[in-house]
Design an enzyme around this catalytic site. Sequence first.
Site, PDB file in Angstrom:
ATOM      1  N   ASP A 164      82.571  64.254  64.207  1.00 12.62           N
ATOM      2  CA  ASP A 164      81.343  62.991  64.477  1.00 12.62           C
ATOM      3  C   ASP A 164      82.087  62.098  63.759  1.00 12.62           C
ATOM      4  OD1 ASP A 164      78.789  61.154  65.168  1.00 12.62           O
ATOM      5  OD2 ASP A 164      77.712  63.216  66.165  1.00 12.62           O
ATOM      6  N   HIS A 196      83.936  59.578  65.211  1.00 17.27           N
ATOM      7  CA  HIS A 196      83.755  58.670  66.120  1.00 17.27           C
ATOM      8  C   HIS A 196      83.258  57.644  64.949  1.00 17.27           C
ATOM      9  CE1 HIS A 196      81.009  61.629  68.208  1.00 17.27           C
ATOM     10  NE2 HIS A 196      81.988  61.737  68.648  1.00 17.27           N
TER      11      HIS A 196
END
Length: 544
Positions: free
Chosen positions: A297, A331
């Site tokens: 993430d 991300h």
Amino acid sequence: MLRIPFLLRLASLGLLLPPFFTQAQQTYSWENLPVIDQPRFRADTFLVTSYGAKGDGLTLNTKAINQAITECSQKGGGVVVIPAGLWMSGPIILKSNVNLHLKKAATLLFSPDKSQYALVEGFYEGKAAARNQSPISGTDLENVALTGQGIVDGNGDVWRAVHQRQLTDTQWKEKVASGGVLSDDQKTWYPSIAFKMASKQNKSMLLTPDKSLAEFADMKDFLRPNLVVLLRCKKVLLEGLTFQNSPAWCLHPLLCQHLTLRKLTVKNPEYAHNGDGMDIESCKNFLVEDCSLDVGDDAICIKSGKDEEGRKRGVPTENGIIRNNVVYNGHGGFVVGSEMSGGARYLFVSNCTFMGTDKGLRFKSVRGRGGVVEHIYARNIFMKDIAQEAIFFDMYYFVKFATDSPRDERPVVNEGTPVFRNMVFENVVCQGAKKGVFVRGLPEMPIQQVRMKNLVLETERGVELIDTRGISLEQVELVTATSEPLVFIENSQQLTFNSVEYAGKMPILFSVNGERSQDIRVQKTDFQTNQTVFANGAKASALK
């Protein structure tokens, strides 16, 4: 006559700053960076083996390691040493004046037995929530460290759900064979039936005054812990270690001061849901340097609470230095948001490399968050093979639009309106991305005063600015692989494009849209009038 509470509310938005409400805030610059105090420890050494610990990968060493830490702290502090070996443990609680040091070839592996982790009051995305006890935690400490050359492994795969599409066929077969249960469509693996039911029913993990911790017992397996949580600590050092395979977020310092994260390796599988690397939340005076991250993430993420609870806490993340770091999968390389309701300011990001992240510099929020994000400075940022945008701002995080038509809703500005402003990005190079620059503010609160200078962006598409004000691009080279407009503008004002270079013949350089687009200035850039189009109410006089 204005009432005092209204003045306070406006001041919190940065819309009104009367002298009698302002607090003295040190301003910083590249020549005057924040100073981060370092912890110091006595030389006294406490070996965990002296307390009965065994590095055989079988013995549960929770009691021995915690006993060594407690005794070290009680005797004035020092270094607790974990030598080479495979050390199985349950939750470890840090103490003041203790440096927990893992020698080279030491792996601290946390038990997959979830009964070892008690239900505790924790936080989820800035809000009070029921969580399982973190494998490593510390609260209200001063002078504390995790150092060495060893590995801290959270055994996260036993905690996380995963979708079949995220794994290879072999990995999926191994996952199914390991136990757990499948979703009704057989495409998602859950660690247990309790996890599956909590997920399907979308049960809330948030704590409320009328709900006790005991009432979360039936969904305990669903309440994944963060690997390391440090709450309200001062003079903190994490150095040299590898942190990997966290059940949820990996490193989560919250409300800490004088925090140093140095020479760390942070790893999570690409499929790790909520597998953030570092979430620095409402911290003051911190340094992140010489770290390598490869996570599932956001990598280096700045947070400060979510919505009303975050605004009520009112503690920004501020005075931070982020330098000489490398981010691989993630991300975003450097991220602010989306939980930033307490604000963020005076952050200095330099000499960082992002290789294969989804986005590079990533800023995200949404209506209802509130908070002011300002005085963010980034320079010498180098990116390669970015999957989406190199520089990204979006105030519509997780918002889906019914149509692609221009948005013109303009609710009244209030304490829930996020404010992003006053930033400078210099010397940014990106080789490979879907889009070079994407900035989307709100009609009622544009993203304001962002200066981008000395950029070389080799991307599929160039620049998109929506609901912005005071954005400048200076000495920018845009190498794009599309015949679409190099720069798309919608309802934006006071824009400056100075010395913009581009490759090849571009039929359209500027596409200006929306009746609120105006005062757009182009200087020292080779383009003709017929290379500009105006649509959706935009007037030709908007661009000069």
